[in-house]
Write a protein that holds these residues in place. Structure first.
Motif, PDB file in Angstrom:
ATOM      1  N   VAL A 113       0.841  -1.200   0.000  1.00 48.08           N
ATOM      2  CA  VAL A 113       0.000   0.000   0.000  1.00 48.08           C
ATOM      3  C   VAL A 113       0.877   1.251   0.000  1.00 48.08           C
ATOM      4  N   PHE A 114       1.919   1.235   0.811  1.00 47.81           N
ATOM      5  CA  PHE A 114       2.817   2.384   0.880  1.00 47.81           C
ATOM      6  C   PHE A 114       3.498   2.632  -0.461  1.00 47.81           C
ATOM      7  N   VAL A 115       4.006   1.601  -1.079  1.00 44.42           N
ATOM      8  CA  VAL A 115       4.716   1.752  -2.357  1.00 44.42           C
ATOM      9  C   VAL A 115       3.765   2.226  -3.449  1.00 44.42           C
ATOM     10  N   VAL A 116       2.550   1.720  -3.481  1.00 39.18           N
ATOM     11  CA  VAL A 116       1.580   2.170  -4.486  1.00 39.18           C
ATOM     12  C   VAL A 116       1.271   3.652  -4.297  1.00 39.18           C
ATOM     13  N   CYS A 117       1.026   4.065  -3.057  1.00 35.27           N
ATOM     14  CA  CYS A 117       0.744   5.482  -2.784  1.00 35.27           C
ATOM     15  C   CYS A 117       1.953   6.356  -3.112  1.00 35.27           C
ATOM     16  N   LEU A 118       3.138   5.878  -2.757  1.00 38.81           N
ATOM     17  CA  LEU A 118       4.354   6.639  -3.059  1.00 38.81           C
ATOM     18  C   LEU A 118       4.543   6.791  -4.563  1.00 38.81           C
ATOM     19  N   MET A 119       4.312   5.743  -5.313  1.00 41.22           N
ATOM     20  CA  MET A 119       4.485   5.820  -6.770  1.00 41.22           C
ATOM     21  C   MET A 119       3.456   6.758  -7.408  1.00 41.22           C
ATOM     22  N   LEU A 120       2.230   6.717  -6.924  1.00 43.44           N
ATOM     23  CA  LEU A 120       1.218   7.637  -7.455  1.00 43.44           C
ATOM     24  C   LEU A 120       1.601   9.090  -7.164  1.00 43.44           C
ATOM     25  N   LEU A 121       2.045   9.351  -5.943  1.00 45.56           N
ATOM     26  CA  LEU A 121       2.481  10.704  -5.604  1.00 45.56           C
ATOM     27  C   LEU A 121       3.698  11.108  -6.430  1.00 45.56           C
ATOM     28  N   TYR A 122       4.630  10.189  -6.602  1.00 45.05           N
ATOM     29  CA  TYR A 122       5.818  10.479  -7.408  1.00 45.05           C
ATOM     30  C   TYR A 122       5.433  10.858  -8.836  1.00 45.05           C
ATOM     31  N   LEU A 123       4.535  10.104  -9.427  1.00 44.74           N
ATOM     32  CA  LEU A 123       4.115  10.390 -10.800  1.00 44.74           C
ATOM     33  C   LEU A 123       3.439  11.753 -10.915  1.00 44.74           C
ATOM     34  N   VAL A 124       2.532  12.052  -9.998  1.00 43.86           N
ATOM     35  CA  VAL A 124       1.808  13.327 -10.061  1.00 43.86           C
ATOM     36  C   VAL A 124       2.764  14.499  -9.854  1.00 43.86           C
ATOM     37  N   PHE A 125       3.573  14.443  -8.807  1.00 41.18           N
ATOM     38  CA  PHE A 125       4.464  15.562  -8.511  1.00 41.18           C
ATOM     39  C   PHE A 125       5.570  15.704  -9.559  1.00 41.18           C
ATOM     40  N   THR A 126       6.042  14.612 -10.105  1.00 44.69           N
ATOM     41  CA  THR A 126       7.056  14.689 -11.163  1.00 44.69           C
ATOM     42  C   THR A 126       6.467  15.301 -12.423  1.00 44.69           C
ATOM     43  N   PHE A 127       5.242  14.925 -12.758  1.00 48.71           N
ATOM     44  CA  PHE A 127       4.577  15.511 -13.926  1.00 48.71           C
ATOM     45  C   PHE A 127       4.455  17.027 -13.762  1.00 48.71           C
ATOM     46  N   VAL A 128       4.030  17.469 -12.604  1.00 47.49           N
ATOM     47  CA  VAL A 128       3.874  18.906 -12.348  1.00 47.49           C
ATOM     48  C   VAL A 128       5.225  19.611 -12.442  1.00 47.49           C
ATOM     49  N   GLU A 129       6.231  19.021 -11.836  1.00 44.33           N
ATOM     50  CA  GLU A 129       7.561  19.636 -11.835  1.00 44.33           C
ATOM     51  C   GLU A 129       8.160  19.703 -13.239  1.00 44.33           C
ATOM     52  N   VAL A 130       8.072  18.621 -13.982  1.00 44.64           N
ATOM     53  CA  VAL A 130       8.626  18.595 -15.344  1.00 44.64           C
ATOM     54  C   VAL A 130       7.879  19.568 -16.245  1.00 44.64           C
ATOM     55  N   ASN A 131       6.574  19.636 -16.095  1.00 45.20           N
ATOM     56  CA  ASN A 131       5.774  20.566 -16.875  1.00 45.20           C
ATOM     57  C   ASN A 131       6.221  22.010 -16.623  1.00 45.20           C
ATOM     58  N   GLU A 132       6.416  22.347 -15.381  1.00 41.65           N
ATOM     59  CA  GLU A 132       6.824  23.717 -15.029  1.00 41.65           C
ATOM     60  C   GLU A 132       8.253  24.015 -15.477  1.00 41.65           C
ATOM     61  N   ILE A 133       9.154  23.067 -15.292  1.00 42.41           N
ATOM     62  CA  ILE A 133      10.551  23.260 -15.697  1.00 42.41           C
ATOM     63  C   ILE A 133      10.645  23.378 -17.219  1.00 42.41           C
ATOM     64  N   THR A 134       9.828  22.649 -17.941  1.00 40.31           N
ATOM     65  CA  THR A 134       9.810  22.756 -19.402  1.00 40.31           C
ATOM     66  C   THR A 134       9.383  24.147 -19.836  1.00 40.31           C
ATOM     67  N   LYS A 135       8.384  24.702 -19.186  1.00 41.74           N
ATOM     68  CA  LYS A 135       7.948  26.072 -19.498  1.00 41.74           C
ATOM     69  C   LYS A 135       9.074  27.070 -19.253  1.00 41.74           C
ATOM     70  N   ILE A 136       9.760  26.914 -18.139  1.00 44.36           N
ATOM     71  CA  ILE A 136      10.852  27.824 -17.784  1.00 44.36           C
ATOM     72  C   ILE A 136      12.002  27.680 -18.783  1.00 44.36           C
ATOM     73  N   SER A 137      12.318  26.450 -19.132  1.00 39.99           N
ATOM     74  CA  SER A 137      13.404  26.182 -20.073  1.00 39.99           C
ATOM     75  C   SER A 137      13.094  26.803 -21.450  1.00 39.99           C
ATOM     76  N   ARG A 138      11.869  26.682 -21.882  1.00 38.15           N
ATOM     77  CA  ARG A 138      11.484  27.256 -23.176  1.00 38.15           C
ATOM     78  C   ARG A 138      11.545  28.789 -23.140  1.00 38.15           C
ATOM     79  N   SER A 139      11.094  29.374 -22.047  1.00 38.80           N
ATOM     80  CA  SER A 139      11.096  30.835 -21.963  1.00 38.80           C
ATOM     81  C   SER A 139      12.509  31.391 -21.890  1.00 38.80           C
ATOM     82  N   ASN A 140      13.434  30.631 -21.304  1.00 38.35           N
ATOM     83  CA  ASN A 140      14.828  31.090 -21.241  1.00 38.35           C
ATOM     84  C   ASN A 140      15.503  31.003 -22.602  1.00 38.35           C
ATOM     85  N   LYS A 141      15.086  30.050 -23.445  1.00 38.49           N
ATOM     86  CA  LYS A 141      15.686  29.920 -24.774  1.00 38.49           C
ATOM     87  C   LYS A 141      15.233  31.037 -25.701  1.00 38.49           C
ATOM     88  N   GLU A 142      14.021  31.544 -25.470  1.00 36.30           N
ATOM     89  CA  GLU A 142      13.474  32.569 -26.374  1.00 36.30           C
ATOM     90  C   GLU A 142      13.962  33.923 -26.070  1.00 36.30           C
TER      91      GLU A 142
END
Length: 125
Positions: free
Chosen positions: A96-125
Motif C-alpha cells: 500500500v505504501f509503495v503504491v501510494c508513493l508511486m502515485l504521488l511520485y508520478l503526479v508531482f514529477t509531472f507537475v515539476e517537469v511541466n513547469e521546468i519545461t515552461k521555464i526552459s522554453r522561456s529562457n531559450k526565447e
C-alpha cells in the motif's frame, strides 16, 4: 515561483481530498496514518527542488541542463531511502505504501517537469 506555489498547493489539496474520499469510502482498510506526512514530504521536496532549479536556470541554462539529471537522480535516491526505511519498520503495509508513493511520485514529477519545461522554453526565447 508564486504561481508554482499556488499550483502545487492546489494539486496537493486536491490529492488530499481524493485520498480522503478513497480511504474513507472505498478502501478504508488500506489507510496508513503516514500518508498525510508522505504528501507533505512530496510537497516540500518538490517546492525546494523547483526553487533550486529556478536559481540554476536564471544563472546559466547550460549548468541547469547538466544538473537537472543529477537532481533527478538524487531525488530518486531520497525517495528510495524513505521507502526502504518505511518498509523496514512496517513490512505488513509495504505494498500500500509503495503504491501510494508511486502515485504521488508520478503526479508531482509531472507537475515539476511541466513547469521546468515552461521555464526552459522561456529562457531559450
Amino acid at each position: 515561483m508564486k504561481s508554482f506555489i499556488i499550483k502545487l498547493t492546489v494539486i496537493t489539496l486536491g490529492i488530499a481530498l481524493i485520498g480522503w474520499l478513497v480511504f474513507s469510502f472505498l478502501f478504508p482498510q488500506y489507510y496508513l496514518p503516514v500518508l498525510p506526512f508522505l504528501l507533505i514530504f512530496f510537497y516540500a521536496t518538490t517546492l525546494l527542488i523547483h526553487a533550486y532549479q529556478l536559481v540554476l536556470a536564471k544563472k546559466d541554462i547550460g549548468k541547469f541542463a547538466r544538473s537537472n539529471m543529477l537532481i533527478t537522480f538524487f531525488k530518486l535516491i531520497l525517495y528510495s531511502v524513505v521507502t526502504v526505511i518505511y518498509i523496514a519498520f512496517d513490512k505488513e503495509n509495504a505494498i500500500v505504501f509503495v503504491v501510494c508513493l508511486m502515485l504521488l511520485y508520478l503526479v508531482f514529477t509531472f507537475v515539476e517537469v511541466n513547469e521546468i519545461t515552461k521555464i526552459s522554453r522561456s529562457n531559450k526565447e
